[in-house]
Design a protein around this motif. Structure first.
Motif, mmCIF file in Angstrom:
data_model
loop_
_atom_site.group_PDB
_atom_site.id
_atom_site.type_symbol
_atom_site.label_atom_id
_atom_site.label_comp_id
_atom_site.label_asym_id
_atom_site.label_seq_id
_atom_site.Cartn_x
_atom_site.Cartn_y
_atom_site.Cartn_z
ATOM 1 N N THR A 2 33.382 -28.922 30.465
ATOM 2 C CA THR A 2 34.342 -28.902 29.372
ATOM 3 C C THR A 2 34.757 -27.470 29.057
ATOM 4 O OG1 THR A 2 33.246 -30.823 28.428
ATOM 5 C CG2 THR A 2 34.729 -29.603 26.992
ATOM 6 N N GLU A 3 36.062 -27.289 28.889
ATOM 7 C CA GLU A 3 36.598 -25.971 28.546
ATOM 8 C C GLU A 3 36.278 -25.660 27.085
ATOM 9 O OE1 GLU A 3 40.946 -23.952 27.750
ATOM 10 O OE2 GLU A 3 40.840 -25.790 28.910
ATOM 11 N N LEU A 4 35.724 -24.475 26.827
ATOM 12 C CA LEU A 4 35.423 -24.041 25.470
ATOM 13 C C LEU A 4 36.728 -23.619 24.798
ATOM 14 C CD1 LEU A 4 33.355 -23.345 23.271
ATOM 15 C CD2 LEU A 4 33.223 -21.068 24.280
ATOM 16 N N ARG A 5 37.054 -24.282 23.708
ATOM 17 C CA ARG A 5 38.275 -23.938 22.977
ATOM 18 C C ARG A 5 37.895 -23.362 21.624
ATOM 19 N NH1 ARG A 5 41.744 -29.196 23.643
ATOM 20 N NH2 ARG A 5 42.248 -28.579 21.543
ATOM 21 N N LEU A 6 38.496 -22.230 21.316
ATOM 22 C CA LEU A 6 38.193 -21.535 20.078
ATOM 23 C C LEU A 6 39.267 -21.795 19.032
ATOM 24 C CD1 LEU A 6 37.053 -18.087 21.516
ATOM 25 C CD2 LEU A 6 35.652 -20.081 20.967
ATOM 26 N N ALA A 7 38.855 -21.715 17.788
ATOM 27 C CA ALA A 7 39.791 -21.893 16.680
ATOM 28 C C ALA A 7 40.795 -20.746 16.672
ATOM 29 C CB ALA A 7 39.035 -21.928 15.361
ATOM 30 N N SER A 8 42.014 -21.068 16.307
ATOM 31 C CA SER A 8 43.104 -20.106 16.297
ATOM 32 C C SER A 8 43.926 -20.281 15.023
ATOM 33 C CB SER A 8 43.973 -20.330 17.543
ATOM 34 O OG SER A 8 44.948 -19.331 17.641
ATOM 35 N N VAL A 9 45.110 -19.717 15.010
ATOM 36 C CA VAL A 9 46.047 -19.879 13.893
ATOM 37 C C VAL A 9 47.345 -20.439 14.441
ATOM 38 C CG1 VAL A 9 45.067 -18.055 12.472
ATOM 39 C CG2 VAL A 9 46.860 -17.500 14.075
ATOM 40 N N LEU A 10 48.190 -20.894 13.558
ATOM 41 C CA LEU A 10 49.498 -21.371 13.973
ATOM 42 C C LEU A 10 50.291 -20.236 14.603
ATOM 43 C CD1 LEU A 10 50.515 -23.563 10.921
ATOM 44 C CD2 LEU A 10 50.032 -24.359 13.230
ATOM 45 N N PRO A 11 51.177 -20.550 15.528
ATOM 46 C CA PRO A 11 52.022 -19.499 16.112
ATOM 47 C C PRO A 11 52.802 -18.754 15.017
ATOM 48 C CG PRO A 11 52.249 -21.547 17.329
ATOM 49 C CD PRO A 11 51.436 -21.860 16.102
ATOM 50 N N THR A 12 53.010 -17.474 15.251
ATOM 51 C CA THR A 12 53.646 -16.571 14.287
ATOM 52 C C THR A 12 54.875 -17.168 13.615
ATOM 53 O OG1 THR A 12 52.846 -14.672 15.515
ATOM 54 C CG2 THR A 12 54.751 -14.305 14.091
ATOM 55 N N GLU A 13 55.761 -17.736 14.391
ATOM 56 C CA GLU A 13 57.028 -18.248 13.839
ATOM 57 C C GLU A 13 56.844 -19.489 12.966
ATOM 58 O OE1 GLU A 13 56.306 -20.248 17.738
ATOM 59 O OE2 GLU A 13 56.217 -18.157 17.099
ATOM 60 N N ARG A 14 55.681 -20.122 13.010
ATOM 61 C CA ARG A 14 55.432 -21.338 12.224
ATOM 62 C C ARG A 14 54.891 -21.047 10.831
ATOM 63 N NH1 ARG A 14 54.460 -26.170 15.570
ATOM 64 N NH2 ARG A 14 54.975 -27.281 13.684
ATOM 65 N N VAL A 15 54.533 -19.788 10.547
ATOM 66 C CA VAL A 15 53.947 -19.445 9.253
ATOM 67 C C VAL A 15 54.925 -18.578 8.478
ATOM 68 C CG1 VAL A 15 51.997 -18.405 8.050
ATOM 69 C CG2 VAL A 15 51.645 -19.490 10.285
ATOM 70 N N LYS A 16 55.366 -19.086 7.347
ATOM 71 C CA LYS A 16 56.292 -18.352 6.484
ATOM 72 C C LYS A 16 55.694 -18.309 5.074
ATOM 73 C CE LYS A 16 60.456 -19.550 9.040
ATOM 74 N NZ LYS A 16 60.499 -18.345 9.811
ATOM 75 N N ILE A 17 55.945 -17.215 4.383
ATOM 76 C CA ILE A 17 55.467 -17.085 3.014
ATOM 77 C C ILE A 17 56.643 -16.815 2.090
ATOM 78 C CG2 ILE A 17 53.193 -16.239 3.714
ATOM 79 C CD1 ILE A 17 54.266 -13.422 2.700
ATOM 80 N N ALA A 18 56.428 -17.076 0.827
ATOM 81 C CA ALA A 18 57.383 -16.708 -0.220
ATOM 82 C C ALA A 18 56.592 -15.884 -1.232
ATOM 83 C CB ALA A 18 57.964 -17.950 -0.882
ATOM 84 N N THR A 19 57.191 -14.822 -1.701
ATOM 85 C CA THR A 19 56.503 -13.972 -2.671
ATOM 86 C C THR A 19 57.233 -13.993 -3.997
ATOM 87 O OG1 THR A 19 57.719 -11.986 -2.075
ATOM 88 C CG2 THR A 19 55.696 -12.420 -0.838
ATOM 89 N N ASP A 20 56.508 -13.616 -5.030
ATOM 90 C CA ASP A 20 57.107 -13.394 -6.343
ATOM 91 C C ASP A 20 56.378 -12.194 -6.948
ATOM 92 O OD1 ASP A 20 54.684 -14.294 -7.498
ATOM 93 O OD2 ASP A 20 55.449 -16.324 -7.764
ATOM 94 N N ALA A 21 56.673 -11.861 -8.180
ATOM 95 C CA ALA A 21 56.075 -10.677 -8.800
ATOM 96 C C ALA A 21 54.550 -10.767 -8.854
ATOM 97 C CB ALA A 21 56.644 -10.480 -10.204
ATOM 98 N N SER A 22 54.011 -11.977 -8.946
ATOM 99 C CA SER A 22 52.560 -12.154 -9.031
ATOM 100 C C SER A 22 51.862 -12.028 -7.685
ATOM 101 C CB SER A 22 52.215 -13.523 -9.615
ATOM 102 O OG SER A 22 52.714 -13.661 -10.900
ATOM 103 N N THR A 23 52.550 -12.368 -6.597
ATOM 104 C CA THR A 23 51.911 -12.410 -5.284
ATOM 105 C C THR A 23 52.301 -11.259 -4.355
ATOM 106 O OG1 THR A 23 53.646 -13.824 -4.353
ATOM 107 C CG2 THR A 23 51.746 -14.923 -5.375
#
Length: 151
Positions: A2-23
């Motif tokens: 079995t191939e060992l698969r490690l935890a990762s994150v979503l691809p760069t383009e799939r993660v977007k944030i919104a900011t405001d004065a608090s964040t």
């Protein structure tokens, strides 16, 4: 075998944030590779996620404190076969930040076999590039304090 698969994150383009004065200060620090948390200037209570008012005293006054980047796993899940990404394994987690008592941060644990993650595991922050030139705080096993040879 079995191939060992490690935890990762979503691809760069799939993660977007919104900011405001608090964040915005949180995300600006992350862009610089720093983990910070807001602390009430009046009563000393830390608050994450960042909010305009202190949950203890309702003050709007806060200081942004740079943290060491250490954390411990409070809770986690394992996500196999994310839609559109069948080979991706995610380990979303809630981590406690000892430098900011009472705070928890929702994040991802990366570069570990999911079956090795456990509650109380020591982690350290890293930063993963996401859309619009921001960086996402993610966590890896703190190799200086963890024995990762257990099963």
């Amino acid at each position: 075998m079995t191939e060992l698969r490690l935890a990762s994150v979503l691809p760069t383009e799939r993660v977007k944030i919104a900011t405001d004065a608090s964040t915005e200060p949180f995300w600006q620090a992350a862009k610089e590779g720093r983990l910070v948390a807001p602390q009430c200037s009046d009563c000393g209570t830390f608050r994450l996620p960042p909010t305009p008012f202190c949950p203890e005293c309702q003050s709007t006054s806060m200081d942004w404190i740079e943290l060491s980047g250490r954390a411990t796993v409070y809770s986690f899940a394992v996500v196999h076969k994310f839609p559109g990404q069948p080979n991706l394994i995610l380990v979303p987690a809630v981590v406690e930040l000892p430098d900011a008592p009472g705070t928890r941060l929702v994040t991802n644990i990366i570069d570990i076999a999911p079956e090795e993650v456990r509650i109380g595991m020591n982690l350290t922050v890293d930063f993963h590039p996401i859309s619009d030139a921001w960086q996402l705080p993610v966590f890896r096993v703190d190799s200086e304090s963890e024995d990762t040879t257990h099963v």
